[in-house]
Write an enzyme that holds these catalytic residues in place. Sequence first.
Site, PDB file in Angstrom:
ATOM      1  CG  ASN A 208      -0.175  -0.084   2.491  1.00 55.53           C
ATOM      2  OD1 ASN A 208       0.543   0.844   2.841  1.00 55.53           O
ATOM      3  ND2 ASN A 208      -0.305  -1.197   3.207  1.00 55.53           N
ATOM      4  CB  ILE A 312       0.176  -6.302  14.468  1.00 50.09           C
ATOM      5  CG1 ILE A 312       0.657  -7.133  13.264  1.00 50.09           C
ATOM      6  CG2 ILE A 312       1.299  -6.121  15.485  1.00 50.09           C
ATOM      7  CD1 ILE A 312       1.689  -6.457  12.402  1.00 50.09           C
ATOM      8  CG  PHE A 329      -2.112   5.869  13.494  1.00 50.78           C
ATOM      9  CD1 PHE A 329      -1.315   5.880  14.619  1.00 50.78           C
ATOM     10  CD2 PHE A 329      -2.156   7.004  12.694  1.00 50.78           C
ATOM     11  CE1 PHE A 329      -0.575   7.003  14.953  1.00 50.78           C
ATOM     12  CE2 PHE A 329      -1.415   8.122  13.009  1.00 50.78           C
ATOM     13  CZ  PHE A 329      -0.625   8.134  14.141  1.00 50.78           C
ATOM     14  CE  LYS A 347      -8.095  -2.904  13.677  1.00 46.31           C
ATOM     15  NZ  LYS A 347      -6.991  -3.195  12.766  1.00 46.31           N
TER      16      LYS A 347
HETATM   17  N1  CTP Z   1      -3.380  -3.042  12.154  1.00 49.51           N
HETATM   18  C1  CTP Z   1      -2.606  -4.089  12.578  1.00 49.51           C
HETATM   19  N2  CTP Z   1      -2.618  -5.264  11.897  1.00 49.51           N
HETATM   20  C2  CTP Z   1      -3.383  -5.421  10.804  1.00 49.51           C
HETATM   21  C3  CTP Z   1      -4.184  -4.341  10.350  1.00 49.51           C
HETATM   22  C4  CTP Z   1      -4.159  -3.158  11.057  1.00 49.51           C
HETATM   23  O1  CTP Z   1      -1.903  -3.957  13.591  1.00 49.51           O
HETATM   24  N3  CTP Z   1      -3.381  -6.571  10.161  1.00 49.51           N
HETATM   25  C5  CTP Z   1      -3.372  -1.801  12.952  1.00 49.51           C
HETATM   26  C6  CTP Z   1      -2.778  -0.607  12.268  1.00 49.51           C
HETATM   27  O2  CTP Z   1      -1.395  -0.490  12.526  1.00 49.51           O
HETATM   28  C7  CTP Z   1      -3.556   0.528  12.910  1.00 49.51           C
HETATM   29  C8  CTP Z   1      -4.923  -0.081  13.172  1.00 49.51           C
HETATM   30  O3  CTP Z   1      -4.700  -1.485  13.208  1.00 49.51           O
HETATM   31  O4  CTP Z   1      -3.021   0.909  14.139  1.00 49.51           O
HETATM   32  C9  CTP Z   1      -5.984   0.234  12.185  1.00 49.51           C
HETATM   33  O5  CTP Z   1      -5.551  -0.006  10.873  1.00 49.51           O
HETATM   34  P1  CTP Z   1      -6.532   0.230   9.638  1.00 49.51           P
HETATM   35  O6  CTP Z   1      -5.853  -0.170   8.383  1.00 49.51           O
HETATM   36  O7  CTP Z   1      -7.132   1.596   9.719  1.00 49.51           O
HETATM   37  O8  CTP Z   1      -7.688  -0.795  10.024  1.00 49.51           O
HETATM   38  P2  CTP Z   1      -8.152  -2.125   9.414  1.00 49.51           P
HETATM   39  O9  CTP Z   1      -7.986  -3.202  10.404  1.00 49.51           O
HETATM   40  O10 CTP Z   1      -7.541  -2.343   8.081  1.00 49.51           O
HETATM   41  O11 CTP Z   1      -9.719  -1.843   9.286  1.00 49.51           O
HETATM   42  P3  CTP Z   1     -10.590  -1.381   8.031  1.00 49.51           P
HETATM   43  O12 CTP Z   1     -10.140  -2.216   6.877  1.00 49.51           O
HETATM   44  O13 CTP Z   1     -11.956  -1.659   8.484  1.00 49.51           O
HETATM   45  O14 CTP Z   1     -10.342   0.083   7.849  1.00 49.51           O
END
Ligand code: CTP
Length: 405
Positions: A208, A312, A329, A347
Amino acid sequence: MHGKTVLLIIGGGIAAYKSLDLIRRLGEQGVKSRAILTAAGGAFVTPLSVAALTGETVHSELFSLTDEAQMGHIALSRSADLVVVAPATADLMGKLAAGLANDLASTALLATDKQVLMAPAMNVRMWQSPGVQRSFETLRRDGVLFVGPNDGDMACGELGPGRMAEPMEIVAAIENAFGKKGPLSGLKALVTAGPTQEPMDPVRYIANRSSGKQGYAIAQALAQAGAETVLVSGPVELAPPAGVKLWKVTTAREMLAACESVLPADIAVMTAAVADWRPDIAANSKLKKSTAHSSESKNVVPLLKLVENPDILATLAQHRQRPRLLIGFAAETDNVVENALAKRARKGADWIIANDVSGAVMGGERNQVHLITQNATESWPEMSKSEVGTKLAARIAQAIGGQAA
Ligand code: CTP
């Protein structure tokens, strides 16, 4: 500070006279100064005054036969515990930011393996010019420390930011750089940053647009506030922030494993844009577009099956060594605060920082965020990513300050 040595680079500005006082003030604290005087600096203070105050030869020439015979310019750049540039001119800042070296001062700045502290001094318009501001941001990202410039009357008759910090302020900044305890001293922080890359085969991956800039700025601010900081970073093109332990990973699963082995930590800030999915199989050899080896060559489009990556943040929230303050975040494009509130609950984070990524945030230098804590939602004005880092470190210190808080 007693017994330390500072390499003081005196640039060309009227504030150079204050650097003479700085040498004396440092001497009072038992700090020895060794000086490089630039050609322009020499127009404001004489080598004789500097030598008299430091009690040492003043270095000015890059290729001085006598100086090189006694101490080469590389050795000089590393001979001190800290490099201080005062006054730091637009020229010196610009050269270091751009990686240029055409005199002894700029060469020493590039060659040093020590922390650099700059005290800028220049006309207010110069300070505010996009070019100098770009250098300033770049240097801060590279881990250079700054003190000042201060606001006030300038020698040129104008008013505004540009005055060099006063000698005692510079002494305080030097003391800080030498590891005076910060508000997060004694605490350990884990920060994740950047994207993850999820391989399809040896040459292709899903990723990304995350640049990692916000996470790197937060890690740097936490380290500057005194926290022992580990930054687990996906693939980005950023220099490691000063004073931070950097752990580079590629995939989400590697990032999770790295984070778990960093625990226990007091603070965790998860800024990484972790890929939510990965290809179920990463092929060992490159997927081919066509079956060209058969007599009837035919193009084939592989069907990509995705599987979910571990979350994570959610995993750390459930961990038996859960960090005391776990901050996530939420990168959102719509209903920013509402979605972030839901994400915080889902979360299990303590705080969540919501940012609207529909504009130029990803890869950009600025950010506008909302900090959602257990009790309140604070909307911060738009600011640089390093300012967001500093403000967040201050809020964390307020919430769970360490030994010196
Ligand atoms: N995060 C993480 N592990 C993942 C996905 C996200 O630790 N596999 C953490 C990111 O570092 C951030 C938070 O979760 O602190 C939110 O990430 P975001 O991409 O906004 O959320 P998503 O879980 O992808 O939710 P959505 O797709 O519904 O926006």
